[in-house]
Design an enzyme around this catalytic site. Structure first.
Site, PDB file in Angstrom:
ATOM      1  N   ASP A  45      59.979  60.236  52.691  1.00  0.00           N
ATOM      2  CA  ASP A  45      58.993  59.407  53.385  1.00  0.00           C
ATOM      3  C   ASP A  45      59.591  58.706  54.599  1.00  0.00           C
ATOM      4  O   ASP A  45      58.999  58.702  55.683  1.00  0.00           O
ATOM      5  CB  ASP A  45      58.416  58.363  52.428  1.00  0.00           C
ATOM      6  CG  ASP A  45      57.473  58.966  51.409  1.00  0.00           C
ATOM      7  OD1 ASP A  45      57.516  60.192  51.200  1.00  0.00           O
ATOM      8  OD2 ASP A  45      56.696  58.207  50.797  1.00  0.00           O
ATOM      9  N   ALA A  87      56.450  53.476  56.220  1.00  0.00           N
ATOM     10  CA  ALA A  87      56.098  53.140  57.607  1.00  0.00           C
ATOM     11  C   ALA A  87      56.407  51.678  57.907  1.00  0.00           C
ATOM     12  O   ALA A  87      56.918  51.345  58.982  1.00  0.00           O
ATOM     13  CB  ALA A  87      54.627  53.441  57.855  1.00  0.00           C
ATOM     14  N   GLY A 105      52.410  57.019  52.445  1.00  0.00           N
ATOM     15  CA  GLY A 105      53.677  56.516  52.984  1.00  0.00           C
ATOM     16  C   GLY A 105      53.594  55.153  53.634  1.00  0.00           C
ATOM     17  O   GLY A 105      54.312  54.878  54.601  1.00  0.00           O
TER      18      GLY A 105
END
Length: 338
Positions: free
Chosen positions: A164, A122, A118
């Site tokens: 995500d 992020a 991810g």
């Protein structure tokens, strides 16, 4: 100067199937991307990036980042380090009603790019949050998660899910099914991550699964079966005591479902020799379950093991470049400095 961090994630269950409306359960982990934003007097954007899989670069541009920096990394990784920042900037400008806002942006990530942990989510979550805060227009978490999803959706040509970005924003374990997103109260699970040093091409892998699904009924059935695994895993998690450590019985049952999930993902063609090697090394070391995490094709696996055996085994596995224990990140996006 505004500094914000957001966690990466592992998929306990459900990657790829979530694209077709099936549920997924990703879990945030304490590997973070940190984005530092300083507003500029002009409309330029200057990006400096540092990542485990990049040597580092800086690029400045006015309207777009078409002139890519000359660094020796695959184009998909470079696009991940710049394209997602572009999308985050556009979302922040729109949210703050500041279409000409310029920024100096620094990205420092503990999350390898394209490895299934991810990293792009992020960076986008932390980037939008930092930029809107820097402009004096901080967002609530729901809007932040929505805007981060839209940024990924645009970059990935409509093939993104909310999983995500919602997980990175909220932290902890979450359940995502279509547009329905919620947090799950779960005990801290004993995650071990193995990384082969590579990266898969998410767009190509998602397109490959779509092609199989369109051509073969059994592939569509496989995707639905992954959804069934997620629902069973979710019922186990919600029935557990979130305040205590997970029982051996719970870890064993979750591990069995992870193994089934990996087999179905392999059948859809998204595993690889290195991922399978790490999965089997983890299982043979005593892990209760192990599977690839993310789009596949290379990158990371996640295993459940409360002992040190899996991490030690992976460290001595030829196809594993790095192995580490990953704590559940109960806190999602976080302001570090302002």
């Amino acid at each position: 100067m505004t500094v914000v961090s957001a966690p990466g994630k592992v998929y306990l269950f459900g990657e790829h199937a979530v694209v077709y409306g099936e549920p997924a359960v990703p879990c945030a982990i304490e590997r973070r991307a940190t984005v530092t934003v300083e507003p500029r007097a002009d409309s330029h954007v200057r990006v400096e990036a540092q990542d485990l899989t990049l040597d580092g670069f800086a690029v400045e541009y006015a309207d777009s980042a078409d002139d890519r920096p000359d660094v020796d990394v695959p184009k998909p990784l470079l696009d991940a380090a710049t394209g997602y920042v572009d999308a985050a900037v556009e979302q922040a400008r729109e949210a703050a009603d500041a279409p000409d806002a310029g920024f100096d942006i620094e990205v420092d990530s503990e999350i390898p790019l394209g490895a299934g942990l991810g990293s792009s989510a992020a960076v986008v979550v932390a980037g939008i949050d930092a930029a809107t805060r820097a402009l004096g227009e901080p967002l609530d978490r729901r809007e932040l998660a929505d805007r981060a999803y839209q940024a990924e959706y645009d970059v990935q040509d409509g093939q993104a899910s909310r999983a995500d970005t919602f997980c990175s924003t909220m932290g902890g374990a979450v359940r995502v099914e279509g547009d329905d997103c919620s947090r799950l109260a779960t005990p801290a699970l004993p995650f071990v991550v193995g990384f082969d040093g590579g990266a898969g091409d998410t767009g190509q892998l998602v397109a490959g699964v779509r092609s199989l699904r369109d051509r073969y009924e059994v592939a569509a059935d496989t995707i639905e079966s992954i959804g069934d695994i997620v629902r069973k895993g979710e019922s186990l998690l919600t029935g557990a005591d979130p305040g205590g450590g997970p029982s051996a019985e719970l870890i064993g049952e979750l591990g069995e479902l992870m193994n089934l999930n990996h087999g179905l993902l392999s059948a859809l063609g998204v595993s690889s020799r290195s991922l399978d090697t790490m999965v089997w090394a983890a299982r043979e070391a005593g892990a209760d379950g192990a599977k690839l995490t993310g789009a596949g094709g290379g990158g990371c696996i996640v295993a459940l093991d409360a002992t040190d055996e899996t991490e030690t085994s992976l460290q001595y596995t030829t196809d594993c470049e790095q192995a580490f224990r990953a704590e559940l990140a109960t806190e999602g996006v976080r302001l570090e400095d302002e």
